[in-house]
Scaffold this motif. Sequence first.
Motif: not given
Length: 102
Positions: A22-26, A38-43
């Motif tokens: 999550i931190l990486h996505e942000l 949620s879409n970036s981390l589908p699992k």
Amino acid sequence: MNQICPLAKTLEFLGKKWALAILHELQQHPTSRFSTLSNSLPKISARTLSTRLQELEKHQLITKQKFAQTPPRIEYTLTKKGQELILCFRHLDLWVEKFEKK
């Protein structure tokens, strides 16, 4: 009373599944909505994502901004503390690359 050192407490929290992702996505997408994450981390389940976001906010690594509009909009961003933590991970990446067997 047995106190855990601050580093151990931090690593215990960051070791939870999805926290680092999550931190990486942000870091990649500085302002993100729940659906974007949620879409970036589908699992990841919605419940786990919600829990991790609350925990990251509690640890002051992210902020949650609510917009008064219909439908309601909430955006998450890294705090200065969160951005500095990302820099620590970059140093770890360099360390791994330096000593990784090829």
